[in-house]
Design a protein around this motif. Structure first.
Motif, PDB file in Angstrom:
ATOM      1  N   THR A 152       4.508   4.769  10.407  1.00 38.12           N
ATOM      2  CA  THR A 152       5.858   4.470  10.862  1.00 38.12           C
ATOM      3  C   THR A 152       6.795   5.539  10.327  1.00 38.12           C
ATOM      4  OG1 THR A 152       7.453   2.675  11.132  1.00 38.12           O
ATOM      5  CG2 THR A 152       6.560   3.001   8.908  1.00 38.12           C
TER       6      THR A 152
ATOM      7  N   VAL B  68      -2.668   0.767   2.172  1.00 36.84           N
ATOM      8  CA  VAL B  68      -3.105   1.301   3.456  1.00 36.84           C
ATOM      9  C   VAL B  68      -4.394   0.583   3.864  1.00 36.84           C
ATOM     10  CG1 VAL B  68      -3.909   3.369   4.644  1.00 36.84           C
ATOM     11  CG2 VAL B  68      -2.049   3.532   2.978  1.00 36.84           C
TER      12      VAL B  68
ATOM     13  N   TYR C 149       0.350   3.134   7.412  1.00 35.63           N
ATOM     14  CA  TYR C 149      -0.092   1.741   7.473  1.00 35.63           C
ATOM     15  C   TYR C 149      -1.603   1.602   7.486  1.00 35.63           C
ATOM     16  CZ  TYR C 149       4.667   0.173   8.759  1.00 35.63           C
ATOM     17  OH  TYR C 149       6.003  -0.120   8.776  1.00 35.63           O
ATOM     18  N   GLN C 150      -2.276   2.489   8.214  1.00 40.17           N
ATOM     19  CA  GLN C 150      -3.713   2.316   8.406  1.00 40.17           C
ATOM     20  C   GLN C 150      -4.359   3.667   8.697  1.00 40.17           C
ATOM     21  OE1 GLN C 150      -4.575  -0.917  11.010  1.00 40.17           O
ATOM     22  NE2 GLN C 150      -6.686  -0.297  11.391  1.00 40.17           N
TER      23      GLN C 150
ATOM     24  N   PHE D 266       8.387  -1.165   0.950  1.00 40.41           N
ATOM     25  CA  PHE D 266       7.111  -0.473   1.137  1.00 40.41           C
ATOM     26  C   PHE D 266       6.949   0.711   0.184  1.00 40.41           C
ATOM     27  CE2 PHE D 266       6.856  -1.698   5.948  1.00 40.41           C
ATOM     28  CZ  PHE D 266       6.780  -3.035   5.586  1.00 40.41           C
TER      29      PHE D 266
ATOM     30  N   TRP E  54       9.688  -0.527   8.917  1.00 41.00           N
ATOM     31  CA  TRP E  54       9.674  -0.034   7.544  1.00 41.00           C
ATOM     32  C   TRP E  54      10.836  -0.644   6.759  1.00 41.00           C
ATOM     33  CZ3 TRP E  54      13.120   2.693   4.508  1.00 41.00           C
ATOM     34  CH2 TRP E  54      12.617   3.193   3.304  1.00 41.00           C
TER      35      TRP E  54
ATOM     36  N   MET F 250       2.899  -0.447  -0.606  1.00 43.52           N
ATOM     37  CA  MET F 250       2.171  -1.037   0.508  1.00 43.52           C
ATOM     38  C   MET F 250       0.772  -0.424   0.544  1.00 43.52           C
ATOM     39  SD  MET F 250       3.274  -1.151   4.458  1.00 43.52           S
ATOM     40  CE  MET F 250       2.327  -2.105   5.588  1.00 43.52           C
TER      41      MET F 250
END
Length: 107
Positions: free
Chosen positions: A53, A3, A37-38, A96, A92, A1
């Motif tokens: 997460t 970012v 995630y970010q 991922f 999640w 995944m």
């Protein structure tokens, strides 16, 4: 995944440190697990905002992992204040996990 970020160069630095933050129950770092995630940087305010997460909402090591993520970001950017927000949207999933993480876990 992948970012999400508002600064690819600073995000690369942040992720380098986060490769050293492990989920102790799984033994894999939070980046390869896909838990981050970010990461956004507010350079004028000297703030980092990370959204992450956990593998489950009831992860017994959740507070420790979040604390380690915060500490890693603070260590990488000494002049910045790090804020880590926990989300379960999207939840999640094993999808991922990075290819390197899959190999580590023998999937």
């Amino acid at each position: 995944m992948d970012v999400k970020t508002n600064n690819n160069i600073l995000c690369t630095v942040a992720l380098a440190g986060l490769y050293e933050v492990f989920d102790p129950e799984i033994g894999l770092n939070v980046v390869d697990l896909g838990l981050i995630y970010q990461i956004d940087f507010m350079e004028e305010e000297k703030q980092i905002e990370a959204i992450m997460t956990l593998t489950t909402q009831f992860c017994p090591m959740g507070e420790s992992i979040m604390s380690d993520v915060t500490q890693s970001l603070t260590n990488a950017f000494k002049d910045y204040q790090a804020k880590v927000t926990l989300t379960f949207d999207p939840p999640w999933s094993q999808d991922f996990i990075s290819p390197e993480g899959q190999e580590f876990l023998n999937h």
